[in-house]
Every structure is written in C-alpha cells, then in structure tokens.
Write an enzyme that holds these catalytic residues in place. Structure first.
Site, PDB file in Angstrom:
ATOM      1  N   HIS A 229       0.877  -1.186   0.000  1.00  8.96           N
ATOM      2  CA  HIS A 229       0.000   0.000   0.000  1.00  8.96           C
ATOM      3  C   HIS A 229       0.911   1.232   0.000  1.00  8.96           C
ATOM      4  CE1 HIS A 229      -2.727   2.968   1.889  1.00  8.96           C
ATOM      5  NE2 HIS A 229      -3.735   2.186   1.557  1.00  8.96           N
TER       6      HIS A 229
ATOM      7  N   ASP B  36       3.447  -4.275   7.767  1.00 10.55           N
ATOM      8  CA  ASP B  36       2.204  -3.530   7.657  1.00 10.55           C
ATOM      9  C   ASP B  36       1.088  -4.537   7.949  1.00 10.55           C
ATOM     10  OD1 ASP B  36      -0.142  -2.384   6.852  1.00 10.55           O
ATOM     11  OD2 ASP B  36       0.635  -1.593   4.960  1.00 10.55           O
TER      12      ASP B  36
ATOM     13  N   GLN C 220      -4.106  -5.101   7.103  1.00  9.96           N
ATOM     14  CA  GLN C 220      -5.072  -6.112   6.669  1.00  9.96           C
ATOM     15  C   GLN C 220      -4.861  -7.416   7.426  1.00  9.96           C
ATOM     16  OE1 GLN C 220      -7.535  -5.422   4.523  1.00  9.96           O
ATOM     17  NE2 GLN C 220      -6.805  -3.460   3.754  1.00  9.96           N
TER      18      GLN C 220
ATOM     19  N   LYS D 129     -10.079  -0.489  10.396  1.00 14.66           N
ATOM     20  CA  LYS D 129     -10.286  -1.753   9.676  1.00 14.66           C
ATOM     21  C   LYS D 129     -10.554  -2.900  10.656  1.00 14.66           C
ATOM     22  CE  LYS D 129      -6.994  -0.363   6.132  1.00 14.66           C
ATOM     23  NZ  LYS D 129      -7.696   0.238   5.017  1.00 14.66           N
TER      24      LYS D 129
ATOM     25  N   CYS E 286      -4.745   2.498  -3.559  1.00 13.27           N
ATOM     26  CA  CYS E 286      -3.477   3.008  -3.009  1.00 13.27           C
ATOM     27  C   CYS E 286      -2.361   1.992  -3.217  1.00 13.27           C
ATOM     28  CB  CYS E 286      -3.606   3.357  -1.524  1.00 13.27           C
ATOM     29  SG  CYS E 286      -4.722   4.701  -1.219  1.00 13.27           S
TER      30      CYS E 286
HETATM   31  N1  PLP Z   1      -1.640  -0.649   4.487  1.00 19.24           N
HETATM   32  C1  PLP Z   1      -2.610  -1.396   3.960  1.00 19.24           C
HETATM   33  C2  PLP Z   1      -2.298  -2.777   3.468  1.00 19.24           C
HETATM   34  C3  PLP Z   1      -3.907  -0.882   3.861  1.00 19.24           C
HETATM   35  O1  PLP Z   1      -4.877  -1.624   3.323  1.00 19.24           O
HETATM   36  C4  PLP Z   1      -4.155   0.432   4.351  1.00 19.24           C
HETATM   37  C5  PLP Z   1      -5.496   1.030   4.232  1.00 19.24           C
HETATM   38  O2  PLP Z   1      -6.133   0.961   3.199  1.00 19.24           O
HETATM   39  C6  PLP Z   1      -3.102   1.143   4.914  1.00 19.24           C
HETATM   40  C7  PLP Z   1      -1.851   0.587   4.957  1.00 19.24           C
HETATM   41  C8  PLP Z   1      -3.277   2.537   5.444  1.00 19.24           C
HETATM   42  O3  PLP Z   1      -4.055   2.548   6.587  1.00 19.24           O
HETATM   43  P1  PLP Z   1      -4.538   3.934   7.201  1.00 19.24           P
HETATM   44  O4  PLP Z   1      -5.061   4.748   6.049  1.00 19.24           O
HETATM   45  O5  PLP Z   1      -5.605   3.538   8.141  1.00 19.24           O
HETATM   46  O6  PLP Z   1      -3.389   4.561   7.845  1.00 19.24           O
END
Ligand code: PLP
Length: 404
Positions: free
Chosen positions: A122, A197, A200, A223, A362
């Site tokens: 992401h 990260d 998910q 999430k 993203c």
């Molecule tokens: N990493 C992953 C794999 C994600 O799916 C997301 C959110 O879509 C994020 C990072 C970013 O999370 P946040 O926008 O809550 O900081």
C-alpha cells in the site's frame, strides 16, 4: 459454532437498506463497520467520561486516562506483544510507518543503503520510503509477486544484500489478498529489521508478534471494527531504544527548558500532542470484541467465505480474479477483460445495495505490475455471508449483461 447472524445483529448499520436494497457491505478492506459496543463506547466516552488524558488531577481526567491507558494492554494482548510498553498509539498505520521512517530509519540510513519492499505494498508502506530515497539517496529494492499473486518469503529474502537496512512488507495484500509469511522472512533476515504492515493481516488472522519475531508491526483501528483515527504500532524494545521521537509536543517530554529538552519514557516518548482519546478507547473495545469472537474463528469463517467466493467466480469465465495465491484472505480484486470498467461495476453494484471499491486501492505499483488501471475489489469481513457472495455474483452477472 460461528453464528454469523448473531454477529451481524451486533452491527446496526448492516440492517439498513441502500438504494432500496438490503446493504451488502463488501468494502471492509477500505474500512469496516462498527459493532454497537464500539458505538456505545464512543458515545459514552464523549457523553459521560470525556476529558484530556495524562497530567490531569481531576476525576474525569483520571477516568479518561485510566480507560485510554488500559487499551495499551488490550493491544498488547491482541498482538501478543511481550510488553504493553512496546505499543505506541497513533492515528493508524500511515502514522505508524511514518514514525518508523522518520524516527528510526532516517537517522540510520546513508546513501546507497537499501530497503526491501514488495510491489504489492500500500502507498502507506511505500511513500515514507520514497522520502528517504529522495532525501537521503536510499535505494528501494522491489520484490514482485508471482503470477498467482503469491509473495514467497524466499523471494523477499533473495533481495537482501549487505546494504539492506530494513525489510518493509505487508502481511496481507489489500488488493490480492495474498498472505506473506513474515515469520519466515524475519527468521531468514539475520540482523536486518523487519517492519510489517498489519493493516489487513491483523483483521483476518490471529497475530502473535512474539512468535513472528518482527521488529515493527502496524495496525489501524478503523479496519479492525474500531473508530477511524485510532491505531497502534508494536515496536520491539531494542528498536524503540534506537528510535528518535518523530513529533515533538505535549506528553512526550519530561522537561523543557530554553536550552534543553528531555523525553518521557517510551512508549510515551513517541506520542506527542493530545491523542485520539475516545477513538483509542473505542479501539480497545473493538479488539476485545474480536477476541471475544475469537481470531481463529473469524479466520475460519472468512476462509470458508473465500473458498465459496473463489468457486463462484470460477464459474464466470469473463471475470478475472487478480491474485489466486493459496490460502489468500477473502479479498478479491476483479476485472473484466474488454467489458465493464471497475468503476462501472461499482456503480451498478451500488444500485443493488452492494458496496465494493473501485480504483487503484493506493497500490499503484501493483496496478502497473498487473497491467490494469483499476480493479473492482470485494473485501469480506467477519459479518459477511455466503448469501452476500451470491448477491455479488448476481450483480456481476447483471453488469456483464449490460456491458457485454
Ligand atoms: N496498508 C494497507 C495494506 C492498507 O490496506 C491500508 C489502508 O487501506 C493502509 C496501509 C493505510 O491505513 P490507514 O489509512 O488507516 O493509515
């Protein structure tokens, strides 16, 4: 037995209609719905228990502080962190990864040093590393997924050189649903720290950071069926000792004079300014809720949904599922060759009360790798059902009829 109807009854929004149809919420990868206990905790937090936290000497401040600080233990339990002092609160994964980039990585990396990451990350796990590339000449070393979307640990490890200073990987792709064996990556990485990260991953499977051995593990509250603007990152004690504060301000200091500043002990050293007090309290309630259902049970339920959905999609020969890694999470990125665009799919499904997400999610480097501008992503959560998979398939069939 997993009683999905009982779980659904805990989420008031699932009873509503959208466009005259029962809501089929399949956009959990973007953000999940909230159970009543979380909604109640947030309401109570503001209606009855609100004040700023820390350093207060009055009843409400002490109450809010107690509830807020108790969440550190809940997050530690959720992640099986050895100590709650290894949990830093933040607004979500984006802030967590940026904290590591600014506070830990930037001061330790010189021109030519390398960060290994996958093409499936992401942007939240890409852009902070680009900052280091732009500003310090750090090299980003990219690992591509296999044709089926798998991201094997040995492929990640093969990218490690003596210049590698960090491996930054997702545990679960938000586009492909592929699960990355981060334990094997850490085991094979030698001295190279590993940042995971978990945005998910932590939603879909039990996480045990002590067993994974990783150095950083970031989660994001919205999430995890909790409030937006809440989150946390596990930082191994040794890494915390190496890390500089990322933001300066209230709560992270011990003493400030005209000439000097000294810092609070970790983890507060890394928490500047008034935090998301009620959001964090809500996150604690959400994690308790998930642990009450049982992460193993949630994972098993979602695995059966993933299997059922994959079988139903197999029957649609005009539909491409991007990513078919074995054991993938119930996240399906769909494209139709020569047919409807992802945004058209999403618009038509919306008319049927079905919420999915269309776009690049993203993850533009991954879209480039897949050779598609966008996908239509259906992402499932703990409250989804096989009937909802059927409704999605009916909606997709309608799109196919309309667009050919
Ligand atoms: N990493 C992953 C794999 C994600 O799916 C997301 C959110 O879509 C994020 C990072 C970013 O999370 P946040 O926008 O809550 O900081």
């Amino acid at each position: 037995m997993y009683d999905v109807n009982k779980i659904r009854a805990d989420f008031p929004i699932l009873a509503r209609e959208v466009n005259g149809q029962p809501l089929t919420y399949l956009d959990n990868g973007a953000s999940a719905q909230k159970p009543q206990v979380v909604i109640d905790a947030v309401t109570r937090g503001y209606a009855e228990e609100y004040s700023n936290v820390h350093r207060g000497l009055h009843y409400l401040s002490n109450l809010a502080t107690e509830k807020y600080e108790a969440v550190r233990g809940i997050v530690a339990r959720f992640l099986n962190a050895p100590s709650e002092d290894e949990i830093v609160f933040n607004s979500g994964t984006t802030e967590g990864i940026n904290m590591v980039a600014y506070g830990w990585a930037a001061p330790r990396m010189a021109e030519g040093d390398e960060i290994v990451l996958t093409v499936a990350e992401h942007h939240a796990n890409i852009v902070p590393w680009h900052f280091l590339r732009e500003r310090q000449g750090v090299r980003l070393v990219w690992v591509e997924p296999d044709a089926d979307g798998s991201i094997p640990a040995d492929k990640v490890l093969a990218a490690v050189t003596e210049r590698t200073k960090l491996i930054a990987v997702t545990q679960c792709s938000n586009v492909l649903g592929s699960i990355v064996d981060v334990k094997a990556i850490k085991a094979g990485a030698g001295d190279v720290p590993v940042l995971v990260d978990g945005s998910q991953g932590a939603v879909h499977m039990p996480v045990d950071v002590a067993d994974l051995g990783v150095d950083f593990y970031a989660i994001t509250g919205h999430k995890l069926y909790g409030p937006s603007g809440s989150g946390a990152i596990f930082v191994k004690r040794e890494r915390m000792d190496e890390m500089r504060p990322f933001m300066g301000g209230g709560d992270m200091i011990r003493e400030v004079t005209r000439e000097t500043v000294t810092y609070n002990d970790p983890p507060m050293k890394f928490e500047a300014g008034t935090p998301g007090i009620v959001q964090t309290i809500g996150l604690g309630v959400a994690l308790e809720y998930m642990m009450g259902v049982g992460m193993e049970n949630i994972a098993a339920h979602e695995a059966s949904l993933a299997k059922y959905a994959a079988e139903r999609f197999e029957g649609l020969n005009w539909l491409n599922v991007q990513g078919k890694a074995p054991g993938k999470a119930a996240i399906f990125s769909l494209t139709v060759e020569g047919g409807a665009h992802a945004h058209d799919l999403s618009t038509i499904l919306d008319k049927k009360g079905i919420a999915i997400r269309a776009g690049h999610h993203c993850a533009q480097p991954l879209m480039d790798h897949l050779g598609v501008p966008a996908t239509a992503r259906a992402s499932f959560g703990m409250y989804n059902t096989t009937e909802e998979v059927d409704r999605l398939v009916e909606g997709l069939e309608l799109c196919h009829r309309l667009f050919g």
